[in-house]
Design an enzyme around this catalytic site. Structure first.
Site, PDB file in Angstrom:
ATOM      1  N   LYS A 299      -5.259   5.355  10.937  1.00 21.27           N
ATOM      2  CA  LYS A 299      -4.964   3.982  11.389  1.00 21.27           C
ATOM      3  C   LYS A 299      -4.212   3.963  12.713  1.00 21.27           C
ATOM      4  O   LYS A 299      -4.264   2.995  13.457  1.00 21.27           O
ATOM      5  CB  LYS A 299      -4.128   3.247  10.325  1.00 21.27           C
ATOM      6  CG  LYS A 299      -2.753   3.850  10.087  1.00 21.27           C
ATOM      7  CD  LYS A 299      -1.945   3.057   9.089  1.00 21.27           C
ATOM      8  CE  LYS A 299      -2.332   3.281   7.657  1.00 21.27           C
ATOM      9  NZ  LYS A 299      -2.161   4.661   7.139  1.00 21.27           N
TER      10      LYS A 299
ATOM     11  N   HIS B 275       6.818   6.997   2.340  1.00 26.07           N
ATOM     12  CA  HIS B 275       6.797   6.830   3.799  1.00 26.07           C
ATOM     13  C   HIS B 275       8.133   6.217   4.190  1.00 26.07           C
ATOM     14  O   HIS B 275       8.493   5.154   3.682  1.00 26.07           O
ATOM     15  CB  HIS B 275       5.634   5.931   4.225  1.00 26.07           C
ATOM     16  CG  HIS B 275       5.348   5.977   5.699  1.00 26.07           C
ATOM     17  ND1 HIS B 275       6.295   5.660   6.654  1.00 26.07           N
ATOM     18  CD2 HIS B 275       4.230   6.328   6.382  1.00 26.07           C
ATOM     19  CE1 HIS B 275       5.760   5.806   7.862  1.00 26.07           C
ATOM     20  NE2 HIS B 275       4.521   6.210   7.724  1.00 26.07           N
TER      21      HIS B 275
ATOM     22  N   GLU C  23       1.669  12.582   6.334  1.00 25.14           N
ATOM     23  CA  GLU C  23       0.685  11.667   6.955  1.00 25.14           C
ATOM     24  C   GLU C  23       1.151  11.252   8.353  1.00 25.14           C
ATOM     25  O   GLU C  23       1.358  10.066   8.621  1.00 25.14           O
ATOM     26  CB  GLU C  23       0.524  10.411   6.091  1.00 25.14           C
ATOM     27  CG  GLU C  23       0.046  10.678   4.681  1.00 25.14           C
ATOM     28  CD  GLU C  23       0.283   9.477   3.760  1.00 25.14           C
ATOM     29  OE1 GLU C  23       0.753   8.423   4.231  1.00 25.14           O
ATOM     30  OE2 GLU C  23       0.008   9.616   2.567  1.00 25.14           O
TER      31      GLU C  23
HETATM   32  N1  PLP Z   1       0.880   6.727   6.167  1.00 19.23           N
HETATM   33  C1  PLP Z   1       0.918   5.419   5.829  1.00 19.23           C
HETATM   34  C2  PLP Z   1       0.622   5.049   4.416  1.00 19.23           C
HETATM   35  C3  PLP Z   1       1.243   4.434   6.769  1.00 19.23           C
HETATM   36  O1  PLP Z   1       1.296   3.146   6.401  1.00 19.23           O
HETATM   37  C4  PLP Z   1       1.501   4.839   8.108  1.00 19.23           C
HETATM   38  C5  PLP Z   1       1.826   3.841   9.117  1.00 19.23           C
HETATM   39  O2  PLP Z   1       1.826   2.650   8.900  1.00 19.23           O
HETATM   40  C6  PLP Z   1       1.413   6.210   8.431  1.00 19.23           C
HETATM   41  C7  PLP Z   1       1.116   7.126   7.430  1.00 19.23           C
HETATM   42  C8  PLP Z   1       1.661   6.744   9.813  1.00 19.23           C
HETATM   43  O3  PLP Z   1       2.990   6.550  10.169  1.00 19.23           O
HETATM   44  P1  PLP Z   1       3.596   7.125  11.544  1.00 19.23           P
HETATM   45  O4  PLP Z   1       2.768   6.616  12.646  1.00 19.23           O
HETATM   46  O5  PLP Z   1       4.985   6.608  11.549  1.00 19.23           O
HETATM   47  O6  PLP Z   1       3.586   8.602  11.446  1.00 19.23           O
END
Ligand code: PLP
Length: 447
Positions: free
Chosen positions: A69, A197, A275
């Protein structure tokens, strides 16, 4: 620089001694030959490789499942797929993208605790088993729509010190975990672990250590109920750039590693994944926008100077409003998640004696919310000058909207030859990324 034959990813090789910054300059210079002043990105895929090497070195026990994402461009996903990372997918479309690049379903976690039924069915049909949940309702959907799910219970965290907290929306509180696990047992589902998270842009490492110890408690609850708990997912929240006012990646990992060793020692056989999104992509992208409009706001105020016999003195306040050809509905849609509070830079550094003025930077749409930078200091620039925003790879391109019909900025991908050869080598031989990165980056000028 010369164009590479487009293969799986479309990029240009950086010749020895050239950097992504040179590409920015080159593209700006090319724009003078035409009328085209469209905003554009330059992405250095070598920076993504560099981040991966850094990850492997700092978190040797943790397998990264890149959060698609954050930046779903084929080039980034392909590079990471070649490097052997896993993927955190939030939807059917992300699963499709990752699988279209040949990634095995075992390297995917469907990390969305609240999934549409048809998307769960799609995951089931495409052998994606690992998925998160945080409610009894989700368990019912999964038992009805998936043949062989391996469930991961997402717990809340203390994310009060994160730039973009997530726990108000997702995650089960510790006190409801036993009930959820019991329900999963009743339904005959398989729970394999715990995820969390700490929120994007985490500024307090204690959020991680507390969450790791909470996960440990939930592991015990699961084991008591007969589940084989062998997956810990420590989520994202890692910084994507090394700006001095944010926590450094290595400061975080220096605290996470001992916590993992304490609660989940290697001999337990627990697989640890994460993640990361921003960490991998933020610093790889530079955004270059053009000033398409300007307003010079001059406030003149008369002040009476008593000592000088009451003569008026004129105080002049000057503020500049710049309008650029990007928008909050495009690259700046996730203002709070990206480091755009850093003022933009200019191609040529202002001279030390050059006057700067309080400025605001606005997007090109009619929305009054289209405010990109509320306050910064810049020289007196002209329409058609360029502004450069660094660290723009996270939650930018993946959030583009078509509001008002403006086109998306073009993205120019570059990589040095040694970095590309290294990616290809890892891919073809399935060798783990080496801990020493110097031999890969020594040939480029800005590394
Ligand atoms: N995993 C989940 C479930 C998330 O909602 C997000 C971001 O919204 C991420 C991973 C990635 O987070 P980051 O960009 O802070 O590493």
């Amino acid at each position: 620089m010369n164009a590479a034959t487009p293969t799986e990813v479309d990029f240009t090789f950086l010749e020895e001694g050239f950097s992504a910054r040179d590409t920015v300059e080159q593209k700006i210079n090319e724009s003078f030959l035409t009328d085209d002043r469209d905003a554009f990105y330059v992405c250095d895929l070598g920076d993504v490789l560099k981040k991966h090497l850094r990850w492997v070195r700092a978190l040797p026990r943790v397998t990264p499942y890149y959060a698609v994402k954050c930046n779903d461009t084929r080039e980034v996903v392909m590079t990471l797929a070649s490097l052997g990372t896993g993927f955190d997918c939030a939807s059917k479309t992300e699963i499709q993208l990752v699988q279209s690049l040949g990634v095995d379903p075992s390297r995917i976690i469907y990390a969305n605790p609240c999934k549409q039924v048809s998307h769960i069915k799609y995951a089931s049909a495409h052998a994606v088993q690992m998925m998160t949940f945080d409610s009894k309702e989700e368990l019912v959907k999964v038992v009805n729509c998936h043949d062989n799910a391996k469930l991961v219970l997402r717990i809340t965290t203390d994310d009060s010190k994160s730039k973009f907290p997530l726990s108000m929306k997702f995650g089960a509180q510790l006190k409801s975990c036993r009930g959820l696990l019991e329900r999963a047992k009743e339904l005959g589902l398989d729970v394999i672990g715990v995820s969390f998270h700490v929120g994007c842009g985490c500024t307090d490492v204690k959020s991680y250590t507390q969450a790791i110890s909470d996960a440990y408690c939930v592991f015990h609850m699961g084991e008591e109920l007969g589940f084989k708990m062998d997956l810990l997912d420590i989520g994202g929240g890692f910084p994507g750039s090394d700006k001095k006012d944010i926590l450094m990646f290595e400061e975080i990992t220096a605290v996470i590693n001992p916590a993992l060793d304490k609660y989940f020692p290697a001999d337990t056989g627990v697989k640890i994944i994460a993640e990361p999104g921003s960490f991998y992509v933020a610093s790889a992208y530079t955004l270059v926008v053009n000033i398409i409009g300007k307003k010079d706001i001059v406030n003149e105020e008369s002040v009476s100077d008593e000592e000088d016999g009451g003569t008026d003195e004129r105080i002049t306040d000057r503020a500049l409003m710049y309008y650029v050809n990007d928008a909050v509905s495009k690259s700046f849609s996730c203002k709070e998640m990206t480091p755009v509070q850093f003022p933009p830079t200019l191609l040529k550094k202002p001279q030390p004696h050059e006057a700067t003025y309080p400025c605001s930077i606005w997007g090109q749409t009619s929305s009054r919310h289209d405010s990109i930078v509320d306050h910064c200091f810049l020289p007196d620039l002209q329409v058609s000058d360029w502004l450069i925003f660094e660290d723009m790879g996270a939650y930018t391109i993946s959030s583009f909207s078509n509001f008002s019909g403006f086109i998306n900025p073009n993205i120019h991908y570059v990589i040095s030859r040694p970095a590309w050869q290294h990616v290809k080598q890892v891919q073809s031989q399935a060798i783990p990324a080496p801990v020493e990165e110097s031999h890969v980056f020594q040939e480029t000028s800005n590394e």
